[in-house]
Scaffold this active site. Sequence first.
Site, PDB file in Angstrom:
ATOM      1  N   HIS A 143       0.842  -1.200   0.000  1.00 41.97           N
ATOM      2  CA  HIS A 143       0.000   0.000   0.000  1.00 41.97           C
ATOM      3  C   HIS A 143       0.872   1.244   0.000  1.00 41.97           C
ATOM      4  CE1 HIS A 143       0.103   1.500   4.250  1.00 41.97           C
ATOM      5  NE2 HIS A 143       0.258   0.233   4.589  1.00 41.97           N
ATOM      6  N   ASP A 195       5.732   2.626   7.182  1.00 43.64           N
ATOM      7  CA  ASP A 195       4.379   2.149   6.898  1.00 43.64           C
ATOM      8  C   ASP A 195       3.681   3.104   5.934  1.00 43.64           C
ATOM      9  OD1 ASP A 195       1.915   0.903   6.976  1.00 43.64           O
ATOM     10  OD2 ASP A 195       1.349   1.742   8.914  1.00 43.64           O
ATOM     11  N   GLU A 238      -5.408   1.825   1.875  1.00 41.70           N
ATOM     12  CA  GLU A 238      -5.242   0.699   2.807  1.00 41.70           C
ATOM     13  C   GLU A 238      -5.517   1.126   4.233  1.00 41.70           C
ATOM     14  OE1 GLU A 238      -3.049  -1.912   5.700  1.00 41.70           O
ATOM     15  OE2 GLU A 238      -2.853   0.237   5.305  1.00 41.70           O
ATOM     16  N   GLU A 239      -5.063   2.334   4.559  1.00 39.06           N
ATOM     17  CA  GLU A 239      -5.129   2.771   5.959  1.00 39.06           C
ATOM     18  C   GLU A 239      -6.552   3.049   6.436  1.00 39.06           C
ATOM     19  OE1 GLU A 239      -2.895   2.522   8.000  1.00 39.06           O
ATOM     20  OE2 GLU A 239      -0.916   2.772   7.105  1.00 39.06           O
ATOM     21  N   ASP A 259       4.071  -5.129   3.662  1.00 39.65           N
ATOM     22  CA  ASP A 259       3.543  -4.015   4.449  1.00 39.65           C
ATOM     23  C   ASP A 259       4.456  -3.830   5.658  1.00 39.65           C
ATOM     24  OD1 ASP A 259       2.074  -2.125   5.759  1.00 39.65           O
ATOM     25  OD2 ASP A 259       0.188  -3.238   5.755  1.00 39.65           O
ATOM     26  N   HIS A 267       2.447   4.798  12.942  1.00 41.24           N
ATOM     27  CA  HIS A 267       1.298   5.698  12.793  1.00 41.24           C
ATOM     28  C   HIS A 267       1.487   7.019  13.538  1.00 41.24           C
ATOM     29  CE1 HIS A 267      -2.003   2.645  11.359  1.00 41.24           C
ATOM     30  NE2 HIS A 267      -0.947   2.695  10.551  1.00 41.24           N
TER      31      HIS A 267
END
Length: 577
Positions: free
Chosen positions: A262, A274, A306-307, A338, A438
């Site tokens: 992604h 990420d 994706e997120e 990923d 994140h």
Amino acid sequence: MKSMRTAVASAASVGLLSVGVFAALPAAAAPAPAPVAPAIGDAVYDHLEALQSIADANGGNRALGTPGYEASAAYIETTLRAAGYAPERQYFDVSEQDVTSTLTTTPVVSADDLGTAVAGSPDTPVAGLTGSLVQPVDAGRLGCDAAAYEGVDLTGSIALVSRGSCLFSVKVQTAAAAGAAGVVLYNNVPGALSPTVEGATGLVPTTALTQAQGTELGAALAEGPVSATLVVQTVTTTVETFNILAETSTGRDDNVVMLGAHLDSVPEGPGINDNGSGSAAVLETAVRLADDALNNQVRFAWWGAEEVGLVGSTHYVDDLVANDPTTLDEIATYLNFDMVGSPNYVISVYDADQSTFPAPVTVPEGSEATEDVFTDYFDGIGQAWVDTEFSGRSDYQAFIANGVPASGLFTGADDVKTEEEVALFGGTAGIIHDPNYHTPGDDLSNIDTKALDIMSQAILAATTSLAADTSAVNGVQPPRTGLVVENVRANTLCLLGKAVVVVGGRNGDDVVVDLTYGTPYGQRVDTTVQPGEQSVAFLSSKAKRVPAGTATVTATATVDGVPVSQTYEVAYPGKRC
């Protein structure tokens, strides 16, 4: 069956002349093995530098629907076109949710603005909900099972729960089942917390805090009751976004090896691990394979959205199911990448054979063999590795849900590193694999270049292997790439006062072949040489003397309707008669 053939002499002549005619002469050299691909980690890191620059120039992220995502896509497409690909965008709509999440307390405990959105949380009433703040009574305040609230009246309260030991969704479900009206999750390590409970049922409104904020609230509770008001409100908008798809120009298109990563980040940061890391590794793999002659076509994907729930990869698969099921059936296996550069990394492979973790999803046939491609590679180079759960919690979910075999690699996100993992990979036990997961800190400095190089090489090696042969995964045999001729020899002798070059070989293959012998003095063809048969050709120079030279032996056959050939070169000595 004859044991000896000759292209120009009688059987009697061959019997007299072949004995010892090739004695003590060297055999033709076997084809040299293909060189090992050089390390690609530096090139992958260069792509990450570009993605970091894009995030820096576009508000600090590369999230869905932002200029940062568009610029990231443009970089991928420009690099692919320079390598000879023709990338395409696959557009789709996604519902984007803007969640406002706040927590206030009475008495006021913290000067901070409290509350970070939790993906998948239900909303509160517009005015919010108010209740007493309560903690579970288990060690660590983890709240993972009913026993954690034994003796605690949670009815109408808001549970204050630490991260750790179980899924965020389990913590929320457990508190809700005990009567909580809301949940406040807080980190167990320094830094922000951006959890998700998407897809779970039995939830109540939830927000998230840092470790310091959660600890501060817990300390206040120890001094006396604390009332809290939680507000969670979601505004949904529709955003158009896209996947990027590209495929090699060579290889059979009915047995496709597909790999993807992604491309979008979370809004909170640049998303360099990420999932810039997976996107960059897939990109450099595409660059490296662009000019190769492959047996199986390779298709590359950079997934959007994706997120916010694996939306791009799910759209791709759902579209094939509805409109082009044959193309879906022609995907031999899917490889997912990923996060492959985590700073406190592990080298892990999706556990398709469930040797460590029982899978919570159905594992399609062929996935174990796909996993073996990675694990055999690591074993072959002496690289330690561990399993990671074959959970479907990334972009391979839609593929496996429709029976496509899959595997992939992962260096870790928010699981805590164990002492056993430290013994294998180094790093620090007791903290998560990516402490900047994140967060704004997921930038270029968050990448472990050793892990990135290990994983990038593995991705290239596995893709190259499957592009050559997927027979272990789905039984599709690779095409013949050559034919075996054994005991290829050449010599010179005198016949009737003339120098003659004698060339021979044995059909070491399992198919009937034609053998063509070539020298500077002409060529001879021996047709339908059976497996195991020896063949000899005599090629006269029509002169009394020949200098040393090189003869060729070319085997040709048609296998499964496909012409196949293999040429060998062999030296012969000079001769004067």
